[in-house]
Design an enzyme around this catalytic site. Structure first.
Site, PDB file in Angstrom:
ATOM      1  N   ARG A 195       0.828  -1.213   0.000  1.00  0.00           N
ATOM      2  CA  ARG A 195       0.000   0.000   0.000  1.00  0.00           C
ATOM      3  C   ARG A 195       0.859   1.259   0.000  1.00  0.00           C
ATOM      4  NH1 ARG A 195      -5.035  -1.883   3.966  1.00  0.00           N
ATOM      5  NH2 ARG A 195      -5.379  -3.832   2.835  1.00  0.00           N
ATOM      6  N   ARG A 232       1.833   0.649  10.371  1.00  0.00           N
ATOM      7  CA  ARG A 232       1.492   1.106   9.024  1.00  0.00           C
ATOM      8  C   ARG A 232       2.707   0.972   8.112  1.00  0.00           C
ATOM      9  NH1 ARG A 232      -2.996   3.889   7.685  1.00  0.00           N
ATOM     10  NH2 ARG A 232      -3.423   4.183   9.891  1.00  0.00           N
ATOM     11  N   GLU A 275      -7.071  -1.594  14.711  1.00  0.00           N
ATOM     12  CA  GLU A 275      -7.674  -2.520  13.759  1.00  0.00           C
ATOM     13  C   GLU A 275      -6.713  -3.648  13.401  1.00  0.00           C
ATOM     14  OE1 GLU A 275      -8.762  -0.683  10.046  1.00  0.00           O
ATOM     15  OE2 GLU A 275      -8.829  -2.635   9.036  1.00  0.00           O
ATOM     16  N   SER A 291     -10.768  -6.591   9.217  1.00  0.00           N
ATOM     17  CA  SER A 291     -11.920  -5.876   8.710  1.00  0.00           C
ATOM     18  C   SER A 291     -12.736  -6.888   7.919  1.00  0.00           C
ATOM     19  CB  SER A 291     -11.424  -4.751   7.800  1.00  0.00           C
ATOM     20  OG  SER A 291     -12.440  -3.824   7.555  1.00  0.00           O
ATOM     21  N   ARG A 301       0.385  -6.908  12.424  1.00  0.00           N
ATOM     22  CA  ARG A 301      -0.262  -6.316  13.603  1.00  0.00           C
ATOM     23  C   ARG A 301      -0.506  -7.362  14.689  1.00  0.00           C
ATOM     24  NH1 ARG A 301      -4.408  -1.549  11.412  1.00  0.00           N
ATOM     25  NH2 ARG A 301      -2.774  -0.370  10.315  1.00  0.00           N
TER      26      ARG A 301
END
Length: 434
Positions: free
Chosen positions: A264, A279, A351, A354, A393
């Site tokens: 990303r 991130r 998070e 999802s 994560r």
RNA sequence: GGAGAGAUGGCCGAGUCGGCUGAAGGCGCUCGCCUGCUAAGCGAGUGUAGGGUGUAAAGCUCUACCGAGGGUUCGAAUCCCUCUCUCUCCGCCA
């Protein structure tokens, strides 16, 4: 994506919906183009019909060795006109398509109203935060001290938001991947997939990343005619596995799980989560994807969420689940649950998964259909996906939740078989490994 | 990278010197008939998308689609060009 007919009949509902999502979208342009297209079609079909009839007639005359040049002359003009019309229609249709591809999905009726993240209601909470008799450290400190995460050298090799895993850090990441895949494939009925990590434009459009979110993607050039996109999630290749296909009766539901790295750009997140693994431009994820019959999709969403939660439960990590509100839900999703894991080092929930039901939104874009019964008309499937889980994560959560006073980290019971029986990561054990 | 072969409906497969082919034939499938079950047999049907007509379903009708895109032509599955994919051989390569 919605088809033009649906949009035509639901202009107001769609505009209201986009407003509820916080990004009002006017369909005036669509209405105009759609009308123009309708006129063009009518005219085009009239002329085409005429050409077909006269051409047949000419063929007949030729077979009978009769004169036909008069008719042929006459048709030359008609033929020229239709060329222009066709060209125009292609242009108009492309413009319509461009608009249709940028209309977001309808949130499900159960999705709460809200402006952003802060309005996402909590659905449930599991477990409780661990208590420490010392100030818990952030994972970047733990990881560096144990020499299992090397942020400096990651940055040297590639740049900011890239990290080097070393020794037992790399091993723990791999253990997590294997553990997650094993649970999903052996116990939950998912089929394991190892997809391409780069895909073409059509595939990216099928799941909704394109055309709207190109700036979030890494693009790889092959030559001047072809380029690829690095996948931002396994959702993209895996959901598209049956694009352009019709699944015969009995094939649904389809459950896939896939480990992939995810890439990303993180454009627009400058200054956010600049430290640590939270991130990254590249991270690992085990994804869950389902293709199901429409009537089951919300039930399947609950089960998908349960499958993702189960990984956290087995790792004994405290988490909560929120429902994304209308202002926070993704472009393609009808309903989304986020699972947020507790991170003592940040004193926050973050998070880690999802889980979304897209209903037939992606299926329309990618044309994924099924036949309910033999001989019946094909219908669009419903697609769902969820992280099960974001691996990096999860590693963060383990480091922060399982940290011990002496700076070492305990290894959760369920991962020990994947770590050669190891119970703790301490600095000595990692230096030996490198 | 070089040389060659191919891509037609759910599948197999035919399409002659471009016209009567949305596409022969077969298989499969659906419905009906027949046979005390099964098998065989007989008959009919069987693509997708969009438009028009219709209260709606059915029906009728029009348009598009024979890997994709473009061209030639009054007319293209059929001729020409470009591209993609598959297969075979050679080279290279983890």
């Amino acid at each position: 994506m919605f088809d033009a007919k649906f949009v035509r009949n639901n202009i107001e509902a769609i505009e209201q919906m986009t407003a509820r999502r916080g990004e009002p979208f006017s369909l005036d342009g669509f209405v105009q183009l759609d009308e123009e297209n309708s006129h063009l079609r009518t005219r085009l079909e009239e002329i085409q019909h005429k050409i077909n009839v006269v051409s047949k007639k000419i063929g007949q005359l030729k077979r009978e060795n009769k004169e036909s040049s008069l008719l042929q002359e006459e048709m030359k003009d008609v033929s020229a006109e239709i060329k222009e019309l066709k060209k125009k229609k292609v242009e108009v249709e492309a413009s319509i398509q461009e608009i249709l591809l940028r209309i977001p999905n309808f949130p499900h009726a159960s999705v709460p109203e809200g402006k952003g993240e802060e309005d996402n209601p909590e659905v449930k909470r599991w477990g409780r935060p661990p208590e420490f008799d010392f100030p818990p450290q952030a994972h970047w400190d733990i990881g560096e001290k144990l020499d299992i995460l090397d942020f400096k050298r990651g940055a040297k090799l590639a740049g900011a938001r890239f990290t080097l895993y070393k020794g037992l850090g790399a091993r723990l990441e791999r253990a997590l991947i294997n553990f997650m895949l094993d649970v999903h494939t052996r116990e939950k009925g998912y089929q394991e997939i190892l997809p391409p990590f780069m895909v073409n434009r059509a595939t990216m459009t099928g799941t909704g990343q394109l055309p709207k979110f190109e700036e979030d993607l890494f693009r790889v050039f092959k030559d001047e005619n072809e380029d690829f996109f690095l996948i931002p999630t396994a959702e993209v290749p895996v959901t598209n596995i049956y694009s352009q296909e019709i699944l015969e009766p009995g094939r649904l539901p389809v459950y896939f799980t896939a480990y992939t790295p995810c890439f990303r750009r993180e454009a627009g997140s400058y200054g956010k989560d600049t430290r640590g693994l939270i991130r990254q431009h590249q991270f690992n994820k085990v994804e869950l994807v389902k293709l199901v019959e429409p009537e089951n999709s919300y039930q399947e969403l609950e089960r998908l969420l349960g499958d993702a939660e189960d990984i956290l439960k087995r790792l004994d990590l405290h988490y909560r689940v929120v429902t994304l509100c209308t202002g926070d839900i993704g472009f393609a999703a009808s309903k989304t649950y986020d699972i947020e894991v507790w991170l003592p080092g940040q004193n926050a929930y973050r998070e880690i998964s999802s889980c979304s039901n897209f209903e037939d939104f992606q299926a329309r874009r990618a044309s994924i259909r099924y036949r309910p019964v033999s001989g019946a008309k094909p219908e669009f499937v419903h697609t769902l996906n969820g992280s099960g889980l974001a691996v990096g994560r999860t590693l963060v959560a383990i480091l922060e939740n399982y940290q011990l006073k002496d700076g070492s980290v305990a290894i959760p019971e369920v991962l020990r078989p994947y770590m050669n029986g190891l119970e703790r990561i301490e600095s000595e054990s990692s230096t030996r490994a490198v």
